[in-house]
Design a protein around this motif. Structure first.
Motif, PDB file in Angstrom:
ATOM      1  N   LEU A 212     -43.918  -7.270  22.955  1.00  0.00           N
ATOM      2  CA  LEU A 212     -42.857  -6.390  23.465  1.00  0.00           C
ATOM      3  C   LEU A 212     -43.367  -5.577  24.650  1.00  0.00           C
ATOM      4  CD1 LEU A 212     -39.929  -5.304  22.897  1.00  0.00           C
ATOM      5  CD2 LEU A 212     -41.016  -3.491  21.571  1.00  0.00           C
ATOM      6  N   GLY A 215     -43.848  -7.903  27.676  1.00  0.00           N
ATOM      7  CA  GLY A 215     -42.628  -8.517  28.202  1.00  0.00           C
ATOM      8  C   GLY A 215     -42.696 -10.029  28.188  1.00  0.00           C
ATOM      9  N   ARG A 219     -36.979  -8.545  26.133  1.00  0.00           N
ATOM     10  CA  ARG A 219     -37.265  -7.434  25.217  1.00  0.00           C
ATOM     11  C   ARG A 219     -36.117  -7.154  24.251  1.00  0.00           C
ATOM     12  NH1 ARG A 219     -40.279  -5.472  29.810  1.00  0.00           N
ATOM     13  NH2 ARG A 219     -42.464  -5.127  29.217  1.00  0.00           N
ATOM     14  N   THR A 223     -36.768  -7.319  20.318  1.00  0.00           N
ATOM     15  CA  THR A 223     -36.466  -6.127  19.513  1.00  0.00           C
ATOM     16  C   THR A 223     -35.612  -6.496  18.305  1.00  0.00           C
ATOM     17  OG1 THR A 223     -36.561  -4.716  21.475  1.00  0.00           O
ATOM     18  CG2 THR A 223     -35.410  -3.831  19.559  1.00  0.00           C
ATOM     19  N   ALA A 249     -41.071  -0.753  26.795  1.00  0.00           N
ATOM     20  CA  ALA A 249     -41.349  -0.989  25.376  1.00  0.00           C
ATOM     21  C   ALA A 249     -41.053   0.265  24.561  1.00  0.00           C
ATOM     22  CB  ALA A 249     -42.803  -1.413  25.196  1.00  0.00           C
TER      23      ALA A 249
END
Length: 395
Positions: A212, A215, A219, A223, A249
């Motif tokens: 995360l 990248g 993202r 998530t 993040a």
């Protein structure tokens, strides 16, 4: 599996082609009928006749192909459902025996249909599903899935194999899945992230957070995967690592903290409400709306005065979920904000406070701002102020 996907693709293309040719054939047939009706022997009439017959033949051929594809697709789907049914019956038969007498070897003939085994196991209890996976691992199912993930040429088979490695929860396959997670090819990284989310492991969950931060994947997608992770202590890791992550993040981790709806995350959210990144502050405001706590309404009060408009907008929406009338004084001035969504969200929040907002709204009825006047009147109508006054006058 590859045959079924291929047939579905051919079927979709055929349907589109069918309707195009069908319409052209119909138009040609109409033209042909008109020309024949005129008893013309012109060479162009003959050409149109040949074209019409060709179009009609093509339509008939496509109808036959369409029909055959439906039959073949239905046959393969019926076989797949039949396989799942047999596997389900076999698993049920094995589980009827006493634990020490259960023989899972009979499932080995279906190892190439591992997705059907996984699908058939969804109705099992947690204990039985755990026993099934343990038996499959001991019989070498993970090695078969590993070979498919590494060497097969079919993208679908490779994706499915990676996903099933996560379902089997073989710890020795974690390095392979971690490598796939950082692969630039989404057909590898996406199923790998879903597979890793199946593990109740601190190191695996940390690897997802690292991805995360870097990248590696989109993202928002990652998530969503982290949100369904089966790691039991993920909130503690998030609380520990979120402040040290980069802004993007950090934004998504604040989202995850808010979606947890755990009050123990509020102290960290209060700290992050002063973050230098406006996106993070906006997400903090949104998260506070998911965990309404009057003790932290002062954080929202500060965010409602933020210089960035979308921070004020998200915070105004959250303010309507906290039962603190002190926030009304901060919300009412936002009805004069130059940004539409700030005004709109403030109006929605004020409406939820009902009669408590009356004194503040009455003052805005004479304001120079047309939106503020209209919204004040609208809110007063919704909370019953107008009806009550009409009732008083009618007495």
């Amino acid at each position: 599996m590859r045959v079924r996907v291929f047939l579905k693709t051919i079927f979709s293309i055929t349907k589109v082609t069918f309707w195009i040719v069908y319409i052209l054939g119909a138009i040609t047939a109409i033209v042909f009928a008109v020309l024949i009706g005129l008893y013309s022997t012109n060479v162009y009439t003959v050409a149109v006749l040949i074209l019409a017959l060709s179009a009609i033949s093509a339509v008939l051929l496509l109808i036959i192909i369409n029909f055959l594809i439906r039959i073949i697709s239905g046959y393969f789907e019926k076989r797949r459902q039949s396989t799942k049914k047999r596997i389900r019956k076999l698993i049920s038969k094995i589980l009827k025996a006493k634990p020490k007498q259960r023989n899972w070897q009979s499932l080995m003939i279906y190892f190439k249909k591992m997705d059907s085994i996984e699908s058939a196991s969804r109705s099992l209890s947690k204990e039985n599903a755990k026993e099934l996976k343990k038996a499959l691992r001991s019989m070498g199912a993970t090695k078969i899935m590993e070979k498919q993930a590494l060497y097969t040429l079919s993208t679908w088979t490779r994706m499915n194999a990676i996903r099933l490695l996560g379902w089997l929860k073989a710890t020795q396959e974690i390095p392979l899945l971690n490598n796939a997670l950082h692969n630039p090819d989404p057909s590898l990284s996406h199923p790998a992230s879903l597979a890793l989310a199946e593990y109740d492991s601190k190191s695996v969950f940390t690897a997802l957070l690292v991805a995360l931060e870097e990248g590696t994947l989109d993202r928002s997608y990652l998530t969503a995967v982290i949100e369904i992770s089966k790691y039991s202590n993920r909130l503690s890791i998030l609380l520990d690592r979120t402040p040290n992550l980069g802004p993007e993040a950090r934004y998504w981790c604040v989202y995850l903290l808010g979606r947890s709806e755990e009050h123990r995350v509020l102290p960290l959210l209060a700290k992050l409400s002063k973050d230098e990144n406006a996106d993070v502050r906006a997400m903090v405001g949104r998260a506070l709306g998911w965990i309404p706590d009057k003790k932290y309404s002062h954080i929202l009060s500060t965010l409602l005065e933020d210089p960035v408009w979308f921070v004020r907008a998200t915070s105004a929406r959250a303010a309507g979920t906290i039962d603190d009338v002190g926030l009304i004084e901060k919300l009412v001035p936002l009805l004069l904000d130059k940004h539409f969504w700030v005004r709109q969200n403030s109006a929605m929040a004020i409406e939820r406070y009902g009669q408590e907002a009356l004194p503040h709204l009455k003052k805005l009825l004479k304001d120079k701002d047309r939106f503020a006047r209209n919204k004040s009147a609208e809110i007063l109508g919704k909370i019953g102020f107008v009806q009550n006054n009409i009732a008083k006058l009618s007495k």
